[in-house]
Design an enzyme around this catalytic site. Sequence first.
Site, PDB file in Angstrom:
ATOM      1  N   PRO A 218       0.790  -1.159   0.114  1.00 37.84           N
ATOM      2  CA  PRO A 218      -0.074  -0.089   0.111  1.00 37.84           C
ATOM      3  C   PRO A 218       0.687   1.237  -0.031  1.00 37.84           C
ATOM      4  O   PRO A 218       0.405   2.320   0.298  1.00 37.84           O
ATOM      5  CB  PRO A 218      -0.836  -0.158   1.175  1.00 37.84           C
ATOM      6  CG  PRO A 218       0.459  -0.727   2.142  1.00 37.84           C
ATOM      7  CD  PRO A 218       0.972  -1.798   1.428  1.00 37.84           C
ATOM      8  N   GLU A 219       2.211   1.378  -0.303  1.00 35.95           N
ATOM      9  CA  GLU A 219       2.827   2.448  -0.068  1.00 35.95           C
ATOM     10  C   GLU A 219       2.471   3.505  -1.105  1.00 35.95           C
ATOM     11  O   GLU A 219       2.624   4.658  -0.329  1.00 35.95           O
ATOM     12  CB  GLU A 219       4.600   1.918  -0.617  1.00 35.95           C
ATOM     13  CG  GLU A 219       5.206   1.033   0.455  1.00 35.95           C
ATOM     14  CD  GLU A 219       4.916  -0.190   0.234  1.00 35.95           C
ATOM     15  OE1 GLU A 219       6.037  -0.909   0.364  1.00 35.95           O
ATOM     16  OE2 GLU A 219       4.059  -0.818  -0.627  1.00 35.95           O
ATOM     17  N   LEU A 220       2.173   3.432  -2.153  1.00 29.64           N
ATOM     18  CA  LEU A 220       1.667   4.703  -2.943  1.00 29.64           C
ATOM     19  C   LEU A 220       0.545   5.472  -2.235  1.00 29.64           C
ATOM     20  O   LEU A 220       0.348   6.704  -2.396  1.00 29.64           O
ATOM     21  CB  LEU A 220       1.112   4.214  -4.023  1.00 29.64           C
ATOM     22  CG  LEU A 220       2.032   3.915  -5.532  1.00 29.64           C
ATOM     23  CD1 LEU A 220       1.556   3.294  -6.779  1.00 29.64           C
ATOM     24  CD2 LEU A 220       2.993   5.140  -5.545  1.00 29.64           C
TER      25      LEU A 220
END
Length: 256
Positions: A149-151
């Site tokens: 989920p980094e973005l």
Amino acid sequence: MTVTTSGRPAAPSDPAADVLLVEDRGAVRVLTLHRPDKLNALNTALTRALSDALTAAERDAGVRAVVLTGAGRAFCAGADLSEFSELTPDQPDAVLERAALTARLQTQMQDMGTPVVSAVRGAAVGGGAGLAIGADMAVAGTDLKFGYPELRHSIVPALVMTGLQRHLGRKLAFELVSTGRLLSAAEAAEHGLVNRVVEPDEVEGAALEIAERWAAVEPRAIRAAKDLFYRVADLPTEAAMRAGQDVNALMRAFRR
């Protein structure tokens, strides 16, 4: 109890004793990420402690297999974002050091001759997802939430992207990276990211069973098998077969 890699209690002043638990169960070494209040998020101290512990396990002739797990209700929530305020462009040395440390950790388990199985329950996201699939085998709990989920936090999952692409087809890998969608345990198993799915309270026991099977094998044979397995993955067929022939001849000396 927190123990050192020698099996002795860790010194209270040792910072690694706070973030990583190390326990020997016969010839199996269990490494437990131990920041349960932070869902075992990877700060620099934990990242370094885990890398050092894997190195120590690899060098210890008495360790024939490793189990990697996490304390509490999650395996690992990825990078500890609270450290990002210190990892800024005006601190280039710290940024580069952390990037190198993280990159090394993400590939370290597959570079080892000692086999590693991850025991994963709850969240395994970002760098935690990379660790889960960076092991040679993975056991997941039915409560698994796996993804990148980094973005969503304006961060590029740069150091885990290589491992993800090598485990998945490009379309699904890009979907996970670009949308942050999380996979369930059933989906992870369907796509070959984990070997087994069990109830959450059975995860560590199932991983230990795998590790104990490895530990019962002639250590030279399993190290050679693991080395060859990853080498042939990146070789053309003819070169891979030649490498296999070399190991085939070498293994004659392994029989007891």
